[in-house]
Design a protein around this motif. Structure first.
Motif: not given
Length: 472
Positions: A127, A131, A343-344, A350, A356
């Motif tokens: 993740e 990012l 954003s998640r 991600y 999600h």
């Protein structure tokens, strides 16, 4: 009945229900009192903030030209303290296991429809790489409260993983933490792990309503939760972030309570909240907004943002992707200084975006990529900033606030914002964003005073040939 005492460590005294209600009554009686309101706005213009009682009067004010002055003043104060910089971050959800019974959150323990997930350290690293490959440098770690699945040891190990994970030129330079209230000793451990800001939302300051909304679990203890920021300060976390969830309760009560909490931190520790967040209740799995009669309209929401800015001029203000692009654009000019992007709000969102919707804590209304958000900010003449220099240079707590209050923080923040924007443009930006961003950097660099400008320009040259992480 408790008496309002901002220096007390007891929640019932620094969040005094009687004082809040007296302030609301005073505001209602004076909402058309032109001379009083003019005096409050003149005081705010001195850049030293307002009391919760004065802020309550502005919230109720029904004189159109006074409200217009309020909004103009919010813009001026935001510019005076934070300039046109907007700091960017992203949330990182580690686990949605939770034992609390919060009736407004889909992670509540009795929800049997939401899949439960907890990331392994390998998944966290994946993740983080995702990012970093977007360009993020600052994360806000989120996790449900569950002593079995999410013990503090898991959070500490996760922070270590985040800081040690690198992808290309990417690195996470600041990890803020939004986890459940804990003990002074545990806050010491979080501080020792190198966290940035410790964030905890009060949700609602109305004790009766709080207890109804949190019927079970450790979070149901109003006083323990409300006093968490005191324990965090005692444990060395001198940058703390507060917030309420607007829509759970009467917004007038919440604004006064929120500012009362800020006054308390200032009175007891000499430094108010590093950030104040303004999330609004929004749709989510197992949550029906029709069950919440206090959902907030946009016009009142924008007025609250403006009032917080002039009442607590030194604090950073945060808005998330809960809000739409349209609303975010409105409040950027009224005091917001930090926003999330790309954003998640789900566990693993991600790297597994197809999952999600299964584990999201709330619906994301601004679905744009980070690059689209950066380009949008540049187009509005804001400086998208990925700066984490103050935290890493030891400018936290009262050291940070003393620079802000003296009007000197921009000597650090503006060049750092421009340098981190250049890093983003070189490593991650689309051609359109890079072109627009570099034009903005050239323009804004002309405003940086010497000798800082010469030094910053030399750093920009070095970034262009692959060096990274210069800071003032």
């Amino acid at each position: 009945m408790a008496t309002y005492n901002p220096k007390s460590s007891h929640a019932e005294e620094f969040i005094c229900d009687e004082e809040i209600r007296e302030s609301l009554d005073y505001a209602s009686r004076n909402k058309s009192n032109r001379s009083l309101i003019e005096g409050i706005l003149n005081k705010a213009a001195s850049l030293h903030g307002l009391s919760h009682k004065e802020a309550a009067v502005l919230l109720d004010c029904d004189i159109p030209e006074m409200n217009q002055r309020l909004f103009s003043l919010a813009r001026e104060i935001k510019e005076a303290f934070y300039g046109n910089r907007i700091v960017l971050f992203a949330p990182l959800y580690l686990s949605n296991y939770c034992v609390n019974g919060c009736v407004y959150c889909p992670y509540h323990g009795k929800n049997r429809t939401i899949p439960r997930r907890k990331l392994s350290q390998e998944e966290i690293a994946a993740e983080v790489r995702a990012l970093e490959d977007m360009g993020h440098k600052r994360l806000a770690v989120e996790a449900g409260e569950d002593p079995v699945h999410n013990p503090l040891e898991y959070i500490l190990e996760s922070i270590k993983t985040i800081y040690s994970t690198k992808s290309g030129n990417g690195s996470i330079r600041r990890v803020n933490v939004n986890i459940a209230a804990t003990t002074v000793e545990n806050y010491r451990r979080l501080h020792g792990a190198g966290i940035g800001t410790y964030i905890l939302f009060q949700e609602t300051y109305d004790r009766k309503n709080y207890e109804a909304l949190h019927p079970t679990g450790p979070k149901s203890d109003y006083c323990y939760h409300t006093e968490a920021m005191d324990r965090a300060q005692e444990g060395g976390c001198d940058d703390v972030g507060c917030g309420v969830l607007y829509g759970l309760n009467n917004y007038r009560y919440e604004l006064v309570g929120q500012l009362m909490h800020a006054e308390h931190l200032e009175a007891r520790f000499g430094v108010g909240p590093h950030t104040i967040s303004v999330p609004r209740l929004c749709p989510a799995d197992d949550i029906d907004l029709s069950d919440f009669p206090n959902v907030l309209p946009d016009d009142i929401f924008c007025k609250i943002v403006a009032i917080i800015r002039i009442a607590a001029p030194y604090t950073g203000m945060i808005i998330s992707t809960r809000e739409s692009r349209k609303v975010r654009e409105k409040v950027l000019g009224l005091g917001i200084s930090q926003i999330s992007g790309g954003s998640r709000t789900s566990v693993g969102g991600y790297t597994t975006p197809e999952r999600h919707d299964e584990t999201a804590q709330f619906d994301v209304h601004d679905l744009r990529s980070l690059d689209e958000v950066v380009d949008w900010l540049i187009g509005m003449d804001h400086i998208p900033s990925f700066c984490t220099a103050c935290y890493r240079e030891g400018r936290t707590g009262d050291r940070f606030m003393s620079l802000v209050k003296a009007g000197k923080i921009h000597h650090c923040c503006t060049p750092n914002a421009l340098l981190t924007l250049e890093e983003y443009l070189m490593d991650y930006a689309s051609p359109q964003t890079r072109s627009a961003g570099q034009a903005l950097i050239r323009k804004e660099m002309e405003k940086v005073p010497e000798p800082v400008r010469t030094r910053a320009l030399s750093y920009l040259d070095r970034i262009a040939v692959g060096e990274r992480d210069f800071r003032f």
